[in-house]
Design an enzyme around this catalytic site. Structure first.
Site, PDB file in Angstrom:
ATOM      1  N   SER A 227      -6.124   5.450  10.170  1.00 52.53           N
ATOM      2  CA  SER A 227      -4.485   5.824   9.809  1.00 52.53           C
ATOM      3  C   SER A 227      -4.462   6.960   8.586  1.00 52.53           C
ATOM      4  O   SER A 227      -3.328   7.658   8.782  1.00 52.53           O
ATOM      5  CB  SER A 227      -3.725   4.352   9.492  1.00 52.53           C
ATOM      6  OG  SER A 227      -3.752   3.759  10.368  1.00 52.53           O
TER       7      SER A 227
ATOM      8  N   HIS B  68      -5.280   5.462   1.835  1.00 49.94           N
ATOM      9  CA  HIS B  68      -4.399   4.251   1.154  1.00 49.94           C
ATOM     10  C   HIS B  68      -4.858   4.075  -0.152  1.00 49.94           C
ATOM     11  O   HIS B  68      -5.869   4.278  -0.641  1.00 49.94           O
ATOM     12  CB  HIS B  68      -4.567   2.984   1.849  1.00 49.94           C
ATOM     13  CG  HIS B  68      -4.511   3.151   3.341  1.00 49.94           C
ATOM     14  ND1 HIS B  68      -3.474   2.712   4.076  1.00 49.94           N
ATOM     15  CD2 HIS B  68      -5.395   3.432   4.248  1.00 49.94           C
ATOM     16  CE1 HIS B  68      -3.771   2.758   5.373  1.00 49.94           C
ATOM     17  NE2 HIS B  68      -4.933   3.287   5.489  1.00 49.94           N
TER      18      HIS B  68
ATOM     19  N   CYS C 223       3.857   5.383   5.431  1.00 47.01           N
ATOM     20  CA  CYS C 223       3.976   4.027   6.093  1.00 47.01           C
ATOM     21  C   CYS C 223       5.564   3.769   6.187  1.00 47.01           C
ATOM     22  O   CYS C 223       6.224   3.744   5.186  1.00 47.01           O
ATOM     23  CB  CYS C 223       3.103   3.067   5.732  1.00 47.01           C
ATOM     24  SG  CYS C 223       3.191   1.344   6.518  1.00 47.01           S
TER      25      CYS C 223
ATOM     26  N   GLN D 157      -6.986  -2.991   9.898  1.00 45.93           N
ATOM     27  CA  GLN D 157      -8.245  -2.164  10.121  1.00 45.93           C
ATOM     28  C   GLN D 157      -9.249  -2.799   9.051  1.00 45.93           C
ATOM     29  O   GLN D 157      -8.880  -3.098   7.793  1.00 45.93           O
ATOM     30  CB  GLN D 157      -7.994  -0.830   9.888  1.00 45.93           C
ATOM     31  CG  GLN D 157      -7.262  -0.215  10.874  1.00 45.93           C
ATOM     32  CD  GLN D 157      -6.692   1.436  10.641  1.00 45.93           C
ATOM     33  OE1 GLN D 157      -7.607   1.927  10.182  1.00 45.93           O
ATOM     34  NE2 GLN D 157      -5.431   1.590  11.050  1.00 45.93           N
TER      35      GLN D 157
ATOM     36  N   HIS E 137       0.902  -1.187   0.037  1.00 45.18           N
ATOM     37  CA  HIS E 137       0.108  -0.181   0.156  1.00 45.18           C
ATOM     38  C   HIS E 137       0.835   1.159   0.000  1.00 45.18           C
ATOM     39  O   HIS E 137       2.040   1.218   0.325  1.00 45.18           O
ATOM     40  CB  HIS E 137      -0.849  -0.154   1.199  1.00 45.18           C
ATOM     41  CG  HIS E 137      -0.382   0.444   2.505  1.00 45.18           C
ATOM     42  ND1 HIS E 137      -1.050   1.286   3.345  1.00 45.18           N
ATOM     43  CD2 HIS E 137       0.775   0.128   3.048  1.00 45.18           C
ATOM     44  CE1 HIS E 137      -0.302   1.437   4.388  1.00 45.18           C
ATOM     45  NE2 HIS E 137       0.965   0.672   4.264  1.00 45.18           N
TER      46      HIS E 137
END
Length: 176
Positions: free
Chosen positions: A167, A170, A126, A144, A72
């Site tokens: 977060s 994505h 990330c 998630q 991702h």
């Protein structure tokens, strides 16, 4: 600052348990996943791309039962669960600004100009950026729910549209 772009007494180390780089202050004996304040993020990006990229490695691991593998690219914003990353110690962009950024990334990837993995190495918020965004194998209940639903809904080799989680935003590519 040396070629890492980190402030004095900070260095990049590698976590054996997570197989990811982290930041360590030798004087204070403090470690953290995000770069310290006053990091030259452009220098750090270049250093990490050269020294902590896994683009030359190939995996000989067989897929565990019931698990998939995905990569991702994450763009965080100031309302993200943890608004900090290896690229920026404090993320201040709005969710709308993050959406504009990730939509531009999506367009580049879909046009064939760059792969998700290549772009993740320099643009993802990330720590998986060092592994071309590769999150490894995971099953239901590991991520998630919004992320998981999108990843499990993809065929290998396909990429999602923008997925929103706590977060951040994505783009997800199912690898296996």
């Amino acid at each position: 600052m040396d070629d890492t772009g980190l402030p004095p007494n900070w260095e990049v180390r590698h976590s054996n348990s997570k197989n990811l780089p982290y930041y360590f202050n030798a004087n204070d004996k403090v470690s953290r996943w995000e770069p310290p304040t006053d990091t030259d993020t452009e220098k750090l990006k270049k250093y990490m791309a050269i020294h902590h990229s896994t683009s030359s490695r190939t995996s000989s691991i067989t897929r565990p039962e019931g698990k998939i593998r995905a990569a991702h690219l994450l763009v965080k914003h100031r309302d993200s669960r943890r608004p900090a990353s290896w690229r920026e110690s404090e993320i201040t962009r709005t969710k709308e600004e993050a959406m504009t950024i990730i939509k531009a990334h999506e367009q580049k990837i879909r046009s064939g100009a760059v792969s998700l993995g290549e772009l993740a190495m320099s643009e993802s918020d990330c720590s998986s950026a060092r592994k071309r965004g590769d999150l490894g194998y995971f099953g239901r209940g590991d991520m998630q729910v919004e992320f998981e639903d999108a990843a499990f809904g993809l065929q290998p080799g396909h990429m999602s549209s923008v997925v929103e989680t706590a977060s951040g935003l994505h783009l997800i590519e199912r690898l296996e």
